[in-house]
Design a protein around this motif. Structure first.
Motif, short mmCIF file in Angstrom:
data_model
loop_
_atom_site.label_atom_id
_atom_site.label_comp_id
_atom_site.label_asym_id
_atom_site.label_seq_id
_atom_site.Cartn_x
_atom_site.Cartn_y
_atom_site.Cartn_z
N ALA A 1 32.82 80.70 -15.08
CA ALA A 1 33.16 79.55 -15.91
C ALA A 1 33.05 78.27 -15.10
O ALA A 1 32.55 77.25 -15.58
CB ALA A 1 34.57 79.72 -16.46
N ARG A 2 33.53 78.34 -13.86
CA ARG A 2 33.52 77.16 -13.00
C ARG A 2 32.08 76.68 -12.75
O ARG A 2 31.78 75.49 -12.87
CB ARG A 2 34.23 77.52 -11.69
N THR A 3 31.19 77.63 -12.43
CA THR A 3 29.79 77.27 -12.17
C THR A 3 29.20 76.55 -13.38
O THR A 3 28.54 75.53 -13.26
CB THR A 3 28.97 78.55 -11.91
N LYS A 4 29.46 77.14 -14.53
CA LYS A 4 28.91 76.58 -15.76
C LYS A 4 29.47 75.18 -16.04
O LYS A 4 28.73 74.27 -16.42
CB LYS A 4 29.29 77.52 -16.92
N ALA A 5 30.77 75.05 -15.83
CA ALA A 5 31.42 73.77 -16.09
C ALA A 5 30.88 72.69 -15.15
O ALA A 5 30.61 71.56 -15.57
CB ALA A 5 32.92 73.90 -15.93
N ILE A 6 30.69 73.07 -13.88
CA ILE A 6 30.19 72.08 -12.91
C ILE A 6 28.79 71.63 -13.32
O ILE A 6 28.49 70.42 -13.35
CB ILE A 6 30.19 72.67 -11.48
N ALA A 7 27.95 72.59 -13.69
CA ALA A 7 26.57 72.26 -14.07
C ALA A 7 26.57 71.29 -15.26
O ALA A 7 25.85 70.29 -15.25
CB ALA A 7 25.82 73.54 -14.42
N LEU A 8 27.40 71.59 -16.25
CA LEU A 8 27.43 70.73 -17.44
C LEU A 8 27.99 69.35 -17.13
O LEU A 8 27.47 68.33 -17.61
CB LEU A 8 28.27 71.39 -18.54
N ALA A 9 29.05 69.32 -16.32
CA ALA A 9 29.65 68.04 -15.96
C ALA A 9 28.64 67.18 -15.23
O ALA A 9 28.51 65.97 -15.48
CB ALA A 9 30.89 68.27 -15.10
N GLU A 10 27.85 67.81 -14.34
CA GLU A 10 26.84 67.06 -13.59
C GLU A 10 25.76 66.54 -14.54
O GLU A 10 25.32 65.41 -14.43
CB GLU A 10 26.24 67.96 -12.50
N ARG A 11 25.41 67.38 -15.47
CA ARG A 11 24.39 66.95 -16.43
C ARG A 11 24.87 65.74 -17.23
O ARG A 11 24.08 64.87 -17.60
CB ARG A 11 24.09 68.11 -17.37
N MET A 12 26.19 65.70 -17.51
CA MET A 12 26.75 64.59 -18.29
C MET A 12 27.03 63.38 -17.41
O MET A 12 27.67 62.42 -17.86
CB MET A 12 28.07 65.02 -18.96
#
Lengths: 427, 233
Positions: free
Chosen positions: B122-133
């Protein structure tokens, strides 16, 4: 369907409670006080109870203690030194009849208890001298520290031997082994043959009042020896006259074979005494009855304690419910968000229950710590005996947690049953 | 022809208010295909919010059927709907609706939390999305420490975290100034370009112009259903 793992729930709960540190702390206080007071009360109660039980047990639950009591005669002015001899109390006749008529009697231990000066070399002090029989030791459950107790041959031949209490041994003999030494009891010489254990022994109880714990500083001598030397007349000189007392037996311990026969034996003994004595110049103490009384007292005490504990824990529980209701209504929107993002009703229930559980268990643990410290402080400050027992901890803790969870269910359910759409709209 | 993402068949939603029955939706038929970007418009009380709640599985139909990705979920239980919300729906709200005590990453992870997905994943996914935003330097910030635009980006990241079948946006720019609002709308355009299916409720005609399709509501009924420039399939 998967559900959240507990450790995640715990972390979430910590985070959520972290928002309201003061509020969480105050809520916990309710639980802390509840648990702490329950543990402290139980410890003090248990301490008192143990002390009483121990004292009574030491008297022997199968024994009946009968003691001579001086009764002031009517018309006998207290300053009249003319009535030369005060004769009262238990007689050999009583003892003989007890042996004959008291059912299930195993042993009858006669005792003369007299106050004399005892002296070893230059050291001298006044103490109780108890003239009794060899089986006294067994009946009273004493232990020998050194040497031997009085024997039947001491009884038969009236040998001048004595056994002393350990405290007396320490005071009079200070470092010297007392066995084999000569002790003067009111100028009569006795050879010390043993030292009796360090057991609390003071005055025997009268009318249910309990005697104070203390070390044994009595002197025990064979009854026969004493009778040979002094007879039944006790003379004590004091300023302006003297005391002349004729008491055949100061105390008598009747030992019954089984506890269940004690009551019947007491009745028999009472009948005999009533027949033989015109005035009630004796008292009967039945340790078994005292034990029963103590148990009854304890039961009452427990009920009172239980009610207080229940009230304080319920108050704590209500405190938790109050706070959780406030929290739930403040976090209505959060609940709506979580529901919109996929939280099931049960997820919401567990989230809030976990917060409650965390509050109550941490409050409970802190309460237990204080609950353990307070009795220790009481003991240190006042010397009152307290006993920390595992059941006290377990009861206080589990009841507090159970109560708070029960009180936590309602707010948690209320949160879970909210309409997510309404909750999302909530400002 | 592909399976539609949303298919409503004579959908009726009534509220009982005391003895009064209020119909919020009066027999709607609506079909939204994969990759569509539909804007729902209408005056308040026209039924558009009710529609959004129904599409988001927050509410049950009074009658009719709702097929989400070909699956009829009209009779689903509360728990089943919760599961669908966590796996298939991405919500974007006007007021962002972030959880205040959680930081950016934790907020993004919430839907995965209820799916029981392992934390590291979950953390990996969240970091990727946050970076994208564009929130790479705000990962540990609380919502209160972010601007409105940033908060809405967090919300969008959160709506994307479960790879939703359907994204629902309720006036996502309503609380933002024009410039920031445009940035958010561009982000939504981007997602649309990637093939996401989006349904957005708005009052703003300009915003409606961005969408491929505009559905207008009045009194619980669809009064127009236009494909901007494109022919009705």
């Amino acid at each position: 369907m998967k559900s959240m793992r507990p450790e995640r729930l715990v972390r979430l709960a910590i985070k959520n409670l972290g928002q309201y540190k003061l509020r969480a702390g105050l809520t916990m206080l309710g639980i802390i006080f509840g648990v702490c007071s329950v543990v402290a009360m139980l410890s003090v109660g248990e301490g008192a109870n143990r002390e009483i039980q121990e004292k009574i047990q030491r008297m022997g639950s199968q024994n009946i203690l009968i003691k001579s009591v001086k009764v002031p005669k009517e018309g006998d002015a207290p300053d009249s030194k003319r009535s030369m001899i005060a004769a009262y109390g238990l007689t050999y006749e009583d003892a003989q009849q007890f042996s004959q008529y008291v059912p299930n009697l195993e042993a009858s231990t006669p005792m003369k208890v007299l106050r004399y000066d005892v002296q070893y070399k230059a050291r001298k002090l006044q103490t109780d001298v108890i003239a009794t029989t060899p089986w006294f030791l067994r009946v009273q459950h004493y232990r020998m520290v050194r040497g031997r107790f009085l024997t039947s041959s001491d009884m038969e031949y009236g040998t001048p031997v004595c056994v002393i209490g350990s405290r007396l041994a320490r005071i009079l003999f200070a470092g010297v082994d007392p066995v084999g030494k000569t002790l003067n009891i009111d100028r009569d010489a006795y050879t010390v043959v043993g030292v009796i254990g360090d057991i609390a022994q003071g005055e025997l109880p009268t009318q249910g009042e309990l005697w104070l714990a203390g070390e044994n500083q009595n002197v025990y001598i064979p009854l026969r020896t004493y009778l040979n030397k002094r007879g039944d007349l006790f003379v004590q000189l004091s300023e302006g006259g003297g005391v002349f007392e004729k008491i055949e037996l100061h105390e008598l311990i009747l030992s019954i074979d089984k506890q269940e026969n004690v009551t019947r034996a007491v009745d028999a003994a009472r009948r005999i005494l009533r027949k033989n004595h015109k005035v009630e110049d004796y008292s009967i103490v039945v340790p078994l009855e005292l034990i029963r009384q103590a148990r009854e007292t304890r039961r009452l005490f427990n009920i009172v304690l239980g009610s207080i504990a229940a009230i304080s824990l319920i108050v704590g529980g209500i405190g938790i419910m109050n706070i959780m209701l406030a929290t739930v209504s403040e976090r209505t929107r959060e609940i709506g968000i979580r529901r919109a993002l996929g939280a099931r009703r049960s997820d919401i229930v567990f989230q809030f229950l976990m917060e409650t559980l965390l509050l109550s268990t941490s409050g409970g643990v802190i309460g237990l710590i204080f609950g353990a410290l307070i009795p220790m402080a009481i003991t240190a400050a006042t010397g009152v005996k307290t006993v920390l027992t595992f059941p006290a901890f377990a009861i206080a803790f589990s009841v507090s947690v159970t109560v708070s969870v029960i009180f936590g269910i309602y707010p948690a359910r209320r949160a879970a049953l909210m309409d997510p759409i309404e909750a999302l709209r909530h400002e | 022809m592909s399976v539609p993402i949303v298919e409503l068949r004579s959908a009726v939603k009534e509220y009982v208010n005391g003895s009064l029955r209020v119909a919020a939706l009066r027999g709607i038929d609506l079909r939204i295909d994969p990759g569509e970007y539909a804007v729902v418009m209408g005056a308040s009380g026209s039924g558009k919010s009710t529609l959004l709640n129904l599409l988001g599985c927050l509410d049950h139909l009074s009658s009719g059927d709702y097929l989400l990705g070909g699956e009829n979920i009209s009779q689903f239980s509360d728990n089943q709907l919760s599961e669908i919300r966590s796996r298939r729906i991405g919500f974007i709200f006007q007021s962002y609706n972030l959880i205040p005590q959680l930081n950016v990453l934790e907020n993004i992870e919430v839907p995965l939390f209820y799916q029981g997905i392992p934390e590291a994943h979950a953390r990996t996914k969240a970091i990727a999305l946050a970076e994208r935003m564009g929130l790479a330097d705000r990962l540990k910030h609380k919502p209160m420490e972010l601007s409105g635009g940033q908060q809405q980006r967090v919300a969008i990241a959160r709506s994307l975290v479960c790879d939703p079948l359907l994204m629902l946006a309720d006036e996502p720019t309503g609380n933002l100034d024009t410039k920031t609002g445009n940035e958010i709308l561009e982000l939504i355009d981007e997602l649309h370009a990637e093939g996401k299916t989006i349904v957005m409720v708005t009052h703003d005609d300009d915003i409606a112009g961005r969408a491929q399709r505009v559905v207008c509501f009045r009194d619980g009924q669809i009064i127009s259903n236009d494909w901007n420039g494109a022919p009705k399939p």
